[in-house]
Design a protein around this motif. Structure first.
Motif, short mmCIF file in Angstrom:
data_model
loop_
_atom_site.label_atom_id
_atom_site.label_comp_id
_atom_site.label_asym_id
_atom_site.label_seq_id
_atom_site.Cartn_x
_atom_site.Cartn_y
_atom_site.Cartn_z
N TYR A 318 25.60 27.83 56.88
CA TYR A 318 26.79 28.27 56.14
C TYR A 318 26.58 29.70 55.66
CZ TYR A 318 30.40 28.09 52.43
OH TYR A 318 31.47 28.32 51.62
N PHE A 319 27.50 30.59 56.05
CA PHE A 319 27.46 31.98 55.60
C PHE A 319 28.70 32.26 54.74
CE2 PHE A 319 25.12 32.02 59.64
CZ PHE A 319 23.93 32.62 59.23
N LYS A 320 28.47 32.67 53.50
CA LYS A 320 29.56 32.98 52.58
C LYS A 320 29.60 34.49 52.40
CE LYS A 320 31.56 30.73 48.55
NZ LYS A 320 31.33 29.69 47.52
N VAL A 321 30.70 35.10 52.80
CA VAL A 321 30.81 36.56 52.85
C VAL A 321 31.59 37.05 51.63
CG1 VAL A 321 31.58 38.52 54.22
CG2 VAL A 321 30.83 36.42 55.37
N PRO A 322 31.08 38.04 50.89
CA PRO A 322 31.82 38.58 49.74
C PRO A 322 32.95 39.49 50.20
CG PRO A 322 29.78 39.79 50.04
CD PRO A 322 29.75 38.67 51.03
N SER A 323 33.91 39.71 49.31
CA SER A 323 35.00 40.63 49.61
C SER A 323 34.57 42.07 49.32
CB SER A 323 36.23 40.30 48.77
OG SER A 323 37.25 41.25 48.99
N THR A 324 35.02 43.00 50.15
CA THR A 324 34.74 44.41 49.92
C THR A 324 35.90 45.10 49.20
OG1 THR A 324 35.61 44.97 52.10
CG2 THR A 324 33.25 44.54 51.95
N PHE A 325 36.95 44.35 48.86
CA PHE A 325 38.13 44.94 48.22
C PHE A 325 37.93 45.02 46.72
CE2 PHE A 325 41.12 43.08 51.73
CZ PHE A 325 40.50 43.90 52.66
N ASN A 326 38.30 46.14 46.15
CA ASN A 326 38.20 46.35 44.70
C ASN A 326 39.06 45.33 43.95
OD1 ASN A 326 38.29 47.26 42.05
ND2 ASN A 326 38.55 49.41 42.60
N PRO A 327 38.47 44.51 43.06
CA PRO A 327 39.26 43.50 42.35
C PRO A 327 40.38 44.09 41.50
CG PRO A 327 37.03 43.65 41.44
CD PRO A 327 37.03 44.44 42.72
N GLU A 328 40.24 45.36 41.12
CA GLU A 328 41.31 45.98 40.33
C GLU A 328 42.58 46.19 41.16
OE1 GLU A 328 39.88 49.53 38.57
OE2 GLU A 328 38.39 48.52 37.30
N ARG A 329 42.43 46.20 42.48
CA ARG A 329 43.59 46.36 43.36
C ARG A 329 44.19 45.02 43.76
NH1 ARG A 329 43.93 51.58 45.09
NH2 ARG A 329 45.45 50.99 46.68
N ARG A 330 43.61 43.92 43.31
CA ARG A 330 44.08 42.60 43.71
C ARG A 330 43.96 41.59 42.55
NH1 ARG A 330 39.36 39.87 44.53
NH2 ARG A 330 37.50 41.12 44.96
N PRO A 331 44.46 41.91 41.35
CA PRO A 331 44.32 40.99 40.22
C PRO A 331 45.08 39.68 40.46
CG PRO A 331 45.89 42.72 39.70
CD PRO A 331 45.24 43.11 40.99
N LEU A 332 44.49 38.60 39.94
CA LEU A 332 45.11 37.28 39.97
C LEU A 332 45.37 36.89 38.52
CD1 LEU A 332 46.04 34.66 41.29
CD2 LEU A 332 43.63 33.97 41.49
N VAL A 333 46.61 36.97 38.09
CA VAL A 333 46.96 36.83 36.68
C VAL A 333 47.44 35.40 36.41
CG1 VAL A 333 48.32 37.74 34.76
CG2 VAL A 333 47.67 39.25 36.68
N MET A 334 46.72 34.69 35.54
CA MET A 334 47.07 33.32 35.18
C MET A 334 47.99 33.34 33.95
SD MET A 334 45.54 31.46 37.36
CE MET A 334 44.26 31.70 38.60
N HIS A 335 49.27 33.04 34.14
CA HIS A 335 50.21 33.00 33.03
C HIS A 335 50.16 31.66 32.30
CE1 HIS A 335 52.50 36.79 33.97
NE2 HIS A 335 51.83 36.62 35.09
N ASP A 336 49.77 30.61 33.02
CA ASP A 336 49.63 29.27 32.42
C ASP A 336 50.83 28.90 31.56
OD1 ASP A 336 47.20 28.90 33.62
OD2 ASP A 336 45.98 29.39 31.87
N VAL A 337 52.02 29.08 32.12
CA VAL A 337 53.25 28.84 31.35
C VAL A 337 53.37 27.36 31.01
CG1 VAL A 337 55.76 29.03 31.34
CG2 VAL A 337 54.37 30.79 32.47
N VAL A 338 53.25 26.50 32.02
CA VAL A 338 53.34 25.06 31.81
C VAL A 338 52.73 24.37 33.02
CG1 VAL A 338 55.63 24.83 32.88
CG2 VAL A 338 54.91 23.16 31.17
N GLY A 339 52.17 23.19 32.79
CA GLY A 339 51.64 22.41 33.91
C GLY A 339 52.77 21.65 34.58
N LEU A 340 53.11 22.04 35.80
CA LEU A 340 54.25 21.44 36.49
C LEU A 340 53.87 20.11 37.13
CD1 LEU A 340 55.75 24.60 38.25
CD2 LEU A 340 56.58 23.46 36.17
#
Length: 512
Positions: A318-340
């Motif tokens: 098993y080979f797990k490859v890291p991302s070379t993309f700057n995380p600041e250019r791809r933020p994942l924002v959790m709003h957690d408004v409500v559990g649907l």
């Protein structure tokens, strides 16, 4: 590897290439994120490994992309993607053509686009095709020659693809033609045996009737001959499906679910491991050894993936490859408004639309994707949004047209439950995304419910895969900028409770 031929070739790809080539394991799992260049990596492997390579994909989009990018790789499509050229039948697809009814078409080996392509696939050193054609061809037609290397892309979707391929559906008219009543689960073994025997006896009866009434050879201009041969093919196909299911059912009935109703009888496996070895690992006709490479951005767990496909983890690397993309250019924002939840989602439909409108207005003038997880949410947004003049929706039939329309627009937002995987939206085509709901499978489905009982980590694993796949649609290169926002609080919970499965490049991007 020729950097002029492949200008996107990167050092980290070269390093992994050496590791994969030097691995002494039969199975190699490559877990590489968006932008790694998995198709380029596959093309390099095919160049460097002697012998034939079979490169398998789940989506037409990726097969077309491979065909476009690497013209030395031969692309094979199924019968339903080719037109018949027999005079008078030009509107028929090859899967509907008379050659499927044992008609010895003179054009078959000389001009038929499907059979000419099939001939080329038999001699191609590197072949790309989809799993469905690969399995069907090797099960029911002349199998492809031995391969030294089998590359299986989009590997996280293989389990589902195998389970779909191995399922059968019997329609009321088929059951009626067999002279049988609807089966019952507790007597299904006997019912299946009767159905197989009846289907086989009907095929023999039709063959004898054709010989008596028409002759030994199918006559395409004789309506009675065509009708009899259509019936024969129907029973032959039914017998194949039933016989294949009977073999598995006889030994492992507890690993199938039956959905019996007056509208349809469906028999579905709850694991892929019943069929994975036959379909994936024992494909070489001579039994020659082939190295198998599984590639995906969301394998997530070596042990879980191996369990899904009945691979001994000791036989896999098993080979797990890291991302070379700057995380600041791809933020994942959790709003957690409500559990649907399915049971309460109607109460939050207007909240969802307001949230989506807020995203669209915050990214005014930019293109984006709203992932809805189901058509019900998509339809509500499309109907009630105050920005509906720039929204693009679709149904199951016109998805490809909607994507093309979206890509040609300078300003648009596409609202869809089915853009999670297999599509690229680079650059300005997708600068923001909204993931409305965690894409859990339908746990009311008997197949899903039974699968969950076998592996209590399975549901979270496949849901995380879909979320991460959706996250990657807008980040295709180092220069892309795509902000992804999540409405459903279940998404944040999944990441928090499954930290061991979440890739580092995802954890680095999460904002709360």
């Amino acid at each position: 590897f020729d950097a002029k031929k492949f200008p996107k070739w990167r050092e980290h790809q070269k390093e992994l290439l050496e590791q994969v080539l030097n691995s002494d394991k039969e199975f190699v799992l490559v877990d590489a994120p968006t932008g790694f260049g998995k198709s380029l990596f596959a093309a390099a492997l095919a160049e460097l490994v002697p012998g034939n390579t079979h490169y398998l994909v789940t989506t037409k989009t990726l097969q077309i992309q491979v065909q476009k990018d690497f013209q030395h790789i031969f692309s094979m499509w199924g019968r339903n993607m080719h037109k018949c050229i027999l005079p008078g039948h030009e509107d028929d697809r090859v899967d509907e053509a008379l050659c499927n009814l044992d008609f010895n078409c003179k054009l078959k080996d000389e001009a038929c686009p499907y059979f000419l392509a099939k001939g080329q696939s038999m001699s191609a050193r590197v072949l790309v095709t989809n799993y469905q054609w690969y399995w069907y061809n090797n099960e029911y037609s002349e199998p492809l020659p031995d391969a030294s290397l089998i590359i299986m892309d989009e590997a996280d979707a293989i389990e589902s693809a195998i389970m779909n391929f191995a399922s059968i559906e019997l329609w009321p008219h088929e059951i009626s033609q067999l002279g049988l009543s609807l089966p019952k689960h507790e007597t299904f073994t006997a019912w299946l045996e009767d159905a197989v025997q009846i289907a086989l006896s009907r095929t023999q009866w039709i063959v004898e009737k054709h010989k008596a009434n028409v002759g030994p050879v199918m006559e395409p201009d004789n309506p009675e001959s065509v009708e009899l041969m259509q019936k024969l093919k129907g029973y032959q196909d039914l017998a194949k499906r039933l016989n294949g299911m009977q073999n598995g059912w006889r030994l492992y009935a507890h690993l199938y679910v039956t959905d019996i109703s007056p509208l349809c009888v469906a028999i579905r496996p709850i694991v892929a491991s019943l069929d994975s070895r036959r379909l994936l690992f024992d494909r070489n006709p001579t039994g020659a050894h082939a190295k198998k490479i599984f590639m995906s951005g969301t394998i997530l767990s070596k042990e879980g993936f191996c369990r899904e496909l009945a691979i001994n983890p000791d036989d896999a690397e098993y080979f797990k490859v890291p991302s070379t993309f700057n995380p600041e250019r791809r933020p994942l924002v959790m709003h957690d408004v409500v559990g649907l939840k399915s049971s309460t989602i109607d109460a939050y439909m207007d909240n969802i639309t307001d949230w989506v409108d807020g995203l669209i207005e915050a990214y005014e003038g930019k293109k984006g994707i709203i992932h809805t997880a189901n058509y019900k949410i998509a339809r509500h947004i499309l109907r009630t949004s105050r920005n509906r003049d720039i929204l693009i929706g679709h149904n199951r039939e016109n998805r490809a047209v909607a994507i093309k329309h979206f890509k040609h627009r300078t300003q648009a937002v596409i609202v869809s439950p089915s853009l999670v995987r297999g599509e690229d939206f680079p650059g300005f085509h997708c600068e923001f995304q909204g993931i409305v709901k965690a894409p859990f499978p339908n746990i009311m489905d008997p197949q899903i419910a039974a699968r969950m009982k076998l592996d209590n980590t399975w549901l979270d694993r496949i849901t995380l895969r879909s979320i991460i796949q959706a996250y990657g649609r807008g980040m295709r290169s180092e220069t892309d900028q795509c902000d992804t926002h999540a409405f459903d609080a279940n998404i944040g919970r999944l990441f928090r409770t499954n930290k061991a499965l979440v890739p580092g490049y995802i954890s680095d991007a999460i904002l709360t």
